[in-house]
Each structure stands twice: as structure tokens, then as C-alpha cells.
Design an enzyme around this catalytic site. Structure first.
Site, short mmCIF file in Angstrom:
data_model
loop_
_atom_site.label_atom_id
_atom_site.label_comp_id
_atom_site.label_asym_id
_atom_site.label_seq_id
_atom_site.Cartn_x
_atom_site.Cartn_y
_atom_site.Cartn_z
N GLU A 102 -5.28 1.97 2.13
CA GLU A 102 -5.23 0.82 3.04
C GLU A 102 -5.49 1.26 4.48
O GLU A 102 -6.16 0.58 5.25
CB GLU A 102 -3.85 0.14 2.94
CG GLU A 102 -3.76 -1.20 3.65
CD GLU A 102 -3.21 -1.11 5.06
OE1 GLU A 102 -3.08 -2.16 5.70
OE2 GLU A 102 -2.91 0.02 5.54
N GLU A 103 -4.95 2.44 4.82
CA GLU A 103 -5.00 2.89 6.21
C GLU A 103 -6.39 3.33 6.66
O GLU A 103 -6.60 3.59 7.84
CB GLU A 103 -4.00 4.05 6.42
CG GLU A 103 -2.53 3.64 6.22
CD GLU A 103 -2.00 2.78 7.36
OE1 GLU A 103 -2.79 2.35 8.21
OE2 GLU A 103 -0.79 2.53 7.37
N ASP A 131 4.16 -5.35 3.74
CA ASP A 131 3.78 -4.22 4.58
C ASP A 131 4.80 -4.08 5.70
O ASP A 131 4.97 -4.99 6.50
CB ASP A 131 2.38 -4.46 5.16
CG ASP A 131 1.72 -3.16 5.59
OD1 ASP A 131 2.46 -2.18 5.81
OD2 ASP A 131 0.50 -3.14 5.70
N HIS A 157 0.83 -1.21 0.00
CA HIS A 157 0.00 0.00 0.00
C HIS A 157 0.86 1.25 0.00
O HIS A 157 1.89 1.31 0.67
CB HIS A 157 -1.03 -0.01 1.13
CG HIS A 157 -0.51 0.20 2.51
ND1 HIS A 157 -0.35 1.46 3.07
CD2 HIS A 157 -0.13 -0.67 3.48
CE1 HIS A 157 0.09 1.34 4.31
NE2 HIS A 157 0.25 0.06 4.58
#
Ligand SMILES: [Zn+2]
Length: 394
Positions: free
Chosen positions: A324-325, A356, A277
Site C-alpha cells: 500500500e505504501e 488504516d 494493509h
């Protein structure tokens, strides 16, 4: 993964370890053992420095509402010269993001005097759906269990972060709001209460959907370790402690992008996907999380372009996911689109390797390596079940 990262925390040795394992996996995966050159750690470090400059230009963040679009431009500009190797595309992702309508503020008072200002040592719990609150000089009430009852109105609750007697942090949140809390401050870890302040950034907490209807009623924030320590210290010695608490946020729509670079060569029925991401949290530049994975993926794409492109057996697809966050929005959108419009293509993906925070720790690296090796065995055997076992599970 949720969290913050910073360039100075990136450990070159971890990057080296990661690359040895990662590239070894790739080479085995592709059945090539006669290569002389290696991917460049220096290139990854230089990419990370560029991401840090981007974050600086956007107030210290590369989130979807800050420097993510500049990060997308950066990756695309670095992929441009590889267009003979990859079909490079972007996929639009609409993101509903909770943002501050005005700068959030939390201040402690005693006898009209400001004792402590929390800015910027707190984080609005947007990931869980915090609402808005404006209260002036309210009482503070400490809550450390679910058997809580109060007759106060419009107080601000301080939540103990530990789970005790079957009462979780999220249950304490619910109880506080049900009993009239006008806002909630969630403390950091237990270490603060023992007197070990750390200058760590506040961490987002996730409560399930069943808590959402309560949490959207008031502003909910988490504190950094040192801010938690200061709050508890003042709370224990100042009898007339009051708090002004101003959290005003709303949801806004942002257009963001996934980036996909797929090799022109290779068997389109056997796709290997390398993803990471590209966005950060709002409270940090995301250099480790997940600049490290995203830039390792970019360097891997470059290495593939220079060394492997003409000899590919499988189709190789590199992806840089957005958002993603704030709930895995980019990768979920990618899978949902395929499910809806091209389920056959989804079945062609035989292995997904997601990176990640590749600089973080050896335990994680070890687990990831095991996952890669497990996937490799399957893909080398071309086990028809490999795709099912590995799709988006790592
Ligand atoms: Zn992450």
C-alpha cells in the site's frame, strides 16, 4: 495511508473505542445481538508487539523489501488454526520498488570541515520517483518561489515546503531541476523556520505524474524537522557552506503477497470485505500505520472464527493487502485481477471496510464510523446499489 508508526504511540483507549464501534458495526451488519464475549484488545496489543519484533529483525521496517514477508508469515501462522472457518489463500503481487544502490549520504561542509551529517534524518522521495545524484561540496541555493533563475551549475536546491504565490512545492522542484539543480533537499514544515525543531521522521511528499520526468533526473530528498532546522541555521550563518550529496537508487522487482481469508459459510452473492494493509513505509515499523488496522482485522477474524462462523448470512472476506505504501499495489492488483478474470465476483462484494491507522484520531474514527453505518444500512436492506456505492471507496 503513508506515514510512520511506532508501538509506543498506539493508544489503548483508541483501540478500545475502535473495537466497540467496529464490533458493534459487525454485529449489526450480521444481525447478531446476543453475543456475550468480546474480541480481545490484549490480543491486538500482543500482535503489535510481535510486529515490532519483526521490524527490529529487518532494520526497523516491515516494507515490501524489509519485514513484510515475515509479517505475511505471521498472519498466516495465526490464521492456520481457523481453516475450518476460512478458505485461506495468498495472491502473488509483483512490486517494482525503488531501493538505494548504496547508502544515501548528505553532509554539510565549511572550510573542509564536516558540520552536519543528515543520515538518517532524510528520506529519498521514492514515492514520487526520485532519480540519482552524486555531487561533492556543491553550493546550496534556497528556492522559495517559481520566479527563480540562477547561473550556478550543479548546485543543490533547498526547497521551501510552503505554497506561495501559486507556486507549489512540486513546481519549485520542477523549476530548480530545470535550472540545473544537481539534487534537491525539501525542507519540513514551516515550524522549523520559526525555530521549533521536532524529532519527527521525514515525510514523503507526492507530486503528480507530470513532475515525474523532472524528478527522475536527480536525487530528491525530504528532511526531518530537526534536520531542516539545522540546515537553515547553518545556511543563515555560514557563508562558505557546501554540501556533499550522494543518492544512488534503482528499481528492483520484488514478489510480495496479499492474504485473503474467506468464510466457507455465507451467501456467496453477498460478500462483506474487511481489509487493511500489512506493509509499512521503509523508514518505520508501521505499528500504527497500519499494524493497528491489520492486527485489529486479525483479531476480528479470530473473533468471527470463535463466535460467528456457523451463523454467517453474508460471506465474510478478510484481506491483508501488500505494498500500500508504494502506491496501493496490492489492493489495486486484487481489483484489477477480478476485473479482468472474474468481473462477476467483483459485483458480489457489497461492502468494503478498510481500516488504516485505527488508533490515530477520533475525527478519523468518527468519519470511518459514519462510513460503516452508511454501508450497514445499505447492506441490511440489501440495496442492489450498495455494492457500487461502497466498493473500494473508503
Ligand atoms: Zn496506511
Amino acid at each position: 495511508m503513508k506515514g510512520q508508526g511506532h508501538f509506543i504511540k498506539v493508544k489503548r483507549s483508541y483501540l478500545n473505542s475502535f473495537f466497540l464501534i467496529f464490533i458493534g458495526a459487525v454485529l449489526l451488519l450480521l444481525n447478531y445481538r446476543d453475543l456475550e464475549s468480546n474480541p480481545s484488545i490484549d490480543n491486538v496489543i500482543n500482535h503489535l508487539k510481535s510486529l515490532e519484533l519483526i521490524a527490529k529483525d529487518y532494520g526497523g521496517s516491515r516494507s515490501v523489501v524489509d519485514g513484510h514477508s515475515a509479517s505475511v508469515d505471521y498472519v498466516l501462522s495465526n490464521l492456520a488454526h481457523m481453516n475450518a472457518t476460512f478458505n485461506i489463500t495468498t495472491q502473488l503481487v509483483t512490486c517494482n520498488v525503488q531501493v538505494d544502490e548504496m547508502p544515501p549520504l548528505i553532509e554539510l561542509y565549511s572550510m573542509k570541515k564536516i558540520l552536519y551529517t543528515f543520515q538518517p534524518k532524510f528520506q529519498v522521495m521514492t514515492a514520487t520517483g526520485s532519480g540519482s545524484s552524486i555531487t561533492m561540496k556543491s553550493h546550496l541555493v534556497f528556492i522559495d518561489g517559481c520566479d527563480f533563475k540562477t547561473k550556478l551549475k550543479n548546485f543543490i536546491a533547498i526547497i521551501d515546503p510552503t505554497n506561495r504565490n501559486g507556486c507549489s512545492v512540486c513546481d519549485k522542484l520542477r523549476v530548480a531541476i530545470q535550472h540545473g539543480a544537481g539534487g534537491v533537499i525539501v525542507l519540513s514544515r514551516l515550524g522549523n523556520m520559526l525555530g521549533y525543531p521536532h524529532p519527527l521522521q521525514p515525510r514523503a511528499r507526492i507530486c503528480g505524474k507530470k513532475y515525474l520526468e523532472f524528478m527522475k533526473l536527480v536525487g530528491v530528498v525530504t528532511l526531518s524537522d530537526d534536520a531542516s532546522y539545522q540546515l537553515l541555521k547553518l545556511y543563515s550563518i555560514k557563508t562558505k557552506l557546501r554540501v556533499s550529496f550522494k543518492i544512488v537508487s534503482a528499481f528492483r522487482e520484488y514478489q510480495s503477497k496479499n492474504i485473503i481469508a474467506e468464510s466457507w459459510n455465507g451467501n456467496k452473492e453477498k460478500v462483506v470485505l474487511f481489509g487493511s494493509h500489512l506493509d509499512s513505509v521503509r523508514t518505520g515499523p508501521g505499528i500504527n500505520d497500519d499494524g493497528s488496522g491489520a492486527m485489529a482485522t486479525l483479531e476480528l477474524a479470530n473473533y468471527f472464527h470463535l463466535n460467528l462462523a456457523s451463523r454467517t448470512k453474508q460471506k465474510i472476506r478478510f484481506a491483508w493487502w501488500t505494498a500500500e505504501e508504494i502506491g496501493l499495489l496490492g489492493s489495486s492488483h486484487y481489483v484489477d485481477e477480478l476485473k479482468l478474470n472474474n468481473p462477476r465476483e467483483l459485483k458480489r462484494i457489497k461492502l468494503n471496510i478498510d481500516t488504516d491507522m485505527v488508533t490515530l484520531c477520533l475525527i478519523r474514527l468518527h468519519l470511518q464510523t459514519m462510513c460503516v453505518e452508511y454501508g450497514m444500512v445499505n447492506i441490511l436492506k440489501m440495496n442492489p446499489l450498495a455494492g457500487k456505492q461502497n466498493q473500494f471507496t473508503m
